[in-house]
Motif scaffolding. Structure first.
Motif, PDB file in Angstrom:
ATOM      1  N   ARG A 140       1.723  11.366  -0.535  1.00 13.58           N
ATOM      2  CA  ARG A 140       2.206  12.702  -0.878  1.00 13.58           C
ATOM      3  C   ARG A 140       3.192  12.618  -2.039  1.00 13.58           C
ATOM      4  N   ILE A 141       2.929  13.437  -3.071  1.00 17.95           N
ATOM      5  CA  ILE A 141       3.796  13.502  -4.242  1.00 17.95           C
ATOM      6  C   ILE A 141       4.208  14.963  -4.427  1.00 17.95           C
ATOM      7  N   ASP A 142       5.472  15.267  -4.241  1.00 20.27           N
ATOM      8  CA  ASP A 142       5.939  16.644  -4.379  1.00 20.27           C
ATOM      9  C   ASP A 142       5.961  17.060  -5.846  1.00 20.27           C
ATOM     10  N   ASN A 143       5.362  18.215  -6.138  1.00 20.21           N
ATOM     11  CA  ASN A 143       5.324  18.745  -7.510  1.00 20.21           C
ATOM     12  C   ASN A 143       5.209  20.259  -7.424  1.00 20.21           C
ATOM     13  N   SER A 144       6.328  20.931  -7.320  1.00 17.76           N
ATOM     14  CA  SER A 144       6.342  22.386  -7.150  1.00 17.76           C
ATOM     15  C   SER A 144       5.836  23.120  -8.378  1.00 17.76           C
ATOM     16  N   SER A 145       5.768  22.442  -9.528  1.00 15.68           N
ATOM     17  CA  SER A 145       5.310  23.094 -10.756  1.00 15.68           C
ATOM     18  C   SER A 145       3.802  23.120 -10.884  1.00 15.68           C
ATOM     19  N   ALA A 146       3.096  22.460  -9.993  1.00 21.77           N
ATOM     20  CA  ALA A 146       1.629  22.424 -10.066  1.00 21.77           C
ATOM     21  C   ALA A 146       1.048  23.802  -9.814  1.00 21.77           C
ATOM     22  N   LEU A 193       4.257  10.133 -13.955  1.00 23.07           N
ATOM     23  CA  LEU A 193       5.147   8.984 -14.120  1.00 23.07           C
ATOM     24  C   LEU A 193       6.000   8.775 -12.869  1.00 23.07           C
ATOM     25  N   HIS A 194       6.428   9.880 -12.261  1.00 21.90           N
ATOM     26  CA  HIS A 194       7.180   9.787 -11.001  1.00 21.90           C
ATOM     27  C   HIS A 194       6.312   9.164  -9.912  1.00 21.90           C
ATOM     28  N   ALA A 195       5.072   9.604  -9.826  1.00 19.74           N
ATOM     29  CA  ALA A 195       4.158   9.066  -8.823  1.00 19.74           C
ATOM     30  C   ALA A 195       3.886   7.584  -9.071  1.00 19.74           C
ATOM     31  N   LEU A 196       3.763   7.206 -10.329  1.00 18.38           N
ATOM     32  CA  LEU A 196       3.513   5.802 -10.656  1.00 18.38           C
ATOM     33  C   LEU A 196       4.711   4.928 -10.298  1.00 18.38           C
ATOM     34  N   ASP A 197       5.913   5.465 -10.444  1.00 19.05           N
ATOM     35  CA  ASP A 197       7.099   4.722 -10.019  1.00 19.05           C
ATOM     36  C   ASP A 197       7.039   4.418  -8.528  1.00 19.05           C
ATOM     37  N   ILE A 215      -6.246  -1.498  -6.132  1.00 15.87           N
ATOM     38  CA  ILE A 215      -6.785  -0.259  -6.693  1.00 15.87           C
ATOM     39  C   ILE A 215      -5.706   0.812  -6.684  1.00 15.87           C
ATOM     40  N   LEU A 216      -5.619   1.572  -7.789  1.00 18.34           N
ATOM     41  CA  LEU A 216      -4.729   2.732  -7.857  1.00 18.34           C
ATOM     42  C   LEU A 216      -5.540   3.926  -8.330  1.00 18.34           C
ATOM     43  N   ASP A 217      -5.538   4.997  -7.550  1.00 14.56           N
ATOM     44  CA  ASP A 217      -6.255   6.230  -7.875  1.00 14.56           C
ATOM     45  C   ASP A 217      -5.214   7.284  -8.232  1.00 14.56           C
ATOM     46  N   ILE A 218      -5.209   7.704  -9.519  1.00 15.90           N
ATOM     47  CA  ILE A 218      -4.180   8.655  -9.988  1.00 15.90           C
ATOM     48  C   ILE A 218      -4.616  10.108  -9.828  1.00 15.90           C
ATOM     49  N   GLY A 219      -5.733  10.356  -9.149  1.00 10.81           N
ATOM     50  CA  GLY A 219      -6.156  11.719  -8.849  1.00 10.81           C
ATOM     51  C   GLY A 219      -6.606  12.497 -10.062  1.00 10.81           C
ATOM     52  N   GLY A 220      -6.430  13.805  -9.995  1.00 15.32           N
ATOM     53  CA  GLY A 220      -6.809  14.696 -11.088  1.00 15.32           C
ATOM     54  C   GLY A 220      -5.606  15.486 -11.553  1.00 15.32           C
ATOM     55  N   ALA A 242       0.261   4.405 -21.110  1.00 18.14           N
ATOM     56  CA  ALA A 242       1.264   3.378 -21.411  1.00 18.14           C
ATOM     57  C   ALA A 242       1.910   2.853 -20.139  1.00 18.14           C
ATOM     58  N   ARG A 243       2.210   3.749 -19.211  1.00 11.98           N
ATOM     59  CA  ARG A 243       2.815   3.322 -17.952  1.00 11.98           C
ATOM     60  C   ARG A 243       1.830   2.504 -17.110  1.00 11.98           C
ATOM     61  N   LEU A 244       0.567   2.901 -17.128  1.00 14.35           N
ATOM     62  CA  LEU A 244      -0.446   2.134 -16.399  1.00 14.35           C
ATOM     63  C   LEU A 244      -0.543   0.721 -16.945  1.00 14.35           C
ATOM     64  N   ASP A 245      -0.538   0.590 -18.263  1.00 14.52           N
ATOM     65  CA  ASP A 245      -0.623  -0.741 -18.873  1.00 14.52           C
ATOM     66  C   ASP A 245       0.620  -1.575 -18.572  1.00 14.52           C
ATOM     67  N   GLU A 246       1.758  -0.913 -18.483  1.00  6.09           N
ATOM     68  CA  GLU A 246       3.009  -1.636 -18.254  1.00  6.09           C
ATOM     69  C   GLU A 246       3.165  -2.086 -16.809  1.00  6.09           C
ATOM     70  N   ASP A 247       2.855  -1.192 -15.865  1.00  8.21           N
ATOM     71  CA  ASP A 247       3.144  -1.482 -14.460  1.00  8.21           C
ATOM     72  C   ASP A 247       1.926  -1.860 -13.623  1.00  8.21           C
TER      73      ASP A 247
END
Length: 388
Positions: A140-146, A193-197, A215-220, A242-247
């Motif tokens: 679960r990733i909170d994102n009220s702006s979605a 980026l928050h979710a990737l952290d 495996i990492l699934d970043i959704g849609g 860039a964040r995917l390549d870094e982390d």
């Protein structure tokens, strides 16, 4: 640079309406291909899993399959639809965190082994019915702006994530990775980026506990053009990449775009079939309504753009209603428009996602007919029209 998107013009609308009648949905397969290629350009490592719930039109599914896409499915019906098109189960992820018995049975018969979960009860169900499954924990990733916040319904809490993954491993299942979805129509990279952290932290915690995730699934959630909303899609995708390549340099990356792939690929042509006045405001009745393509107004909270080809500077606030005999069937109130007459055509661009997919035949009205743009454009206009 703003992305160009598919939009037909007045003369084309008139010719198509005369030939096919209205309501009519024009589907551009070239637009589907272009959207797919844009994602692959800026996120080259992702394995795209098209979320077919957004628009399961068979022509879209065939084009996506031919381009090498995989698929996000949520039910036995979606699994069997793809299976009947000859798409093997290895190209599907059963991404509904809460599965039905029929869905798991379809996984067995169609050889679908990849799936998500977000609770302990799902581990037991999967273990009993699909013990060879490869699992991703839905976080679960909170994102009220979605535009649509899917995390209100799905996703394991951060504090429960590691325990659930270890429980899946202890059950003998292939606990392979993490999935998240930041919410629909996200116009900034920040939620990703928050979710990737968080995902990076969990990958490290899992490794420390003896569980190697791969495996990492970043959704849609990637956005499409809509009224009054601006975003820089290339910049947003570049920041995510860039964040995917870094982390996550050694991690297999998946994504589950739906709206982004099909949203701009469909135009609706609808006709004014009735005009009246109520409460001092004009009412325009269209031959398509909430039970048809405009179902997205109700189910997707989408503010569709209405384009009139009638000239005139004077605009009035009007109500637009659908053709059924249900008083709920009202799409827009107080929408500014030039005065319209019976027979006038309206164009609705960017209506390919969560529209025809949730349309019904309520009250006996047929669903809007689909026509493939590339098969008729040479007859109605020498070159396709696009706008910025």
């Amino acid at each position: 640079m703003a992305k160009k998107y598919f939009q037909i013009g007045q003369l084309v609308c008139e010719k198509l309406a005369e030939r096919f009648g209205t309501p009519l949905l024009m589907l551009s397969l070239d637009e589907i291909k272009k959207n797919y290629k844009v994602l692959k350009k800026y996120l080259p490592r992702i394995k795209v899993h098209y979320a077919i719930k957004a628009n399961p039109h068979p022509e879209i599914l065939r084009v996506m399959a031919d381009m090498g896409s995989c698929f996000d499915v949520a039910s036995d019906g979606e699994i069997r639809t793809l299976h009947d098109l000859g798409i093997e189960g290895g190209r599907m992820i059963y991404a509904n965190p809460v599965k039905t018995g029929a869905g798991l049975a379809a996984c067995r018969s169609c050889h679908v082994s990849k799936m998500t979960f977000d609770s302990a009860s799902e581990i037991d169900k999967i273990k009993a019915q699909c013990p060879e499954a490869t699992l991703l924990l839905r976080l679960r990733i909170d994102n009220s702006s979605a535009h649509v916040d899917l995390n209100k319904k799905f996703g394991a809490a951060r504090e429960n994530a590691l325990a659930l993954m270890l429980q899946a491993k202890e059950a003998g299942l292939d606990m392979a990775g993490i999935a998240f979805h930041v919410g629909s129509q996200t116009v900034s990279s920040d939620p990703y980026l928050h979710a990737l952290d968080i995902a990076r932290e969990l990958f490290e915690e899992a490794a420390a506990a003896g569980l190697q995730l791969r495996i990492l699934d970043i959704g849609g959630g990637f956005p499409i053009p809509e009224p009054k909303v601006k975003f820089n899609l290339p910049e947003m995708l570049q920041q995510i990449n860039a964040r995917l390549d870094e982390d996550f340099a050694d991690t297999e990356i998946w994504a589950e775009p739906g709206r982004y792939i099909c949203g701009t690929a469909v135009n609706l042509v609808t006709s004014v079939i009735g005009v009246t006045e109520r409460g001092g405001q004009p009412w325009y009745f269209l031959d398509e309504g909430l039970y048809g393509t405009f179902s997205g107004v109700l189910f997707d909270q989408w503010d569709f753009k209405l384009i009139s080809f009638r000239e005139g500077e004077k605009k009035v606030a009007a109500t637009f209603a659908g053709p059924s005999c249900d008083s709920l069937d009202i799409m827009f109130r107080g929408r500014m428009t030039v005065p319209l007459e019976v027979g006038d055509l309206l164009l609705v661009p960017s209506c390919g996602a969560y529209t025809s997919a949730s349309a019904t035949t309520f009250n006996g009205f047929s669903k809007a007919k689909f026509v493939i743009w590339e098969r008729v454009k040479a007859e109605v206009e020498p070159s396709a029209q696009t706008v910025k």
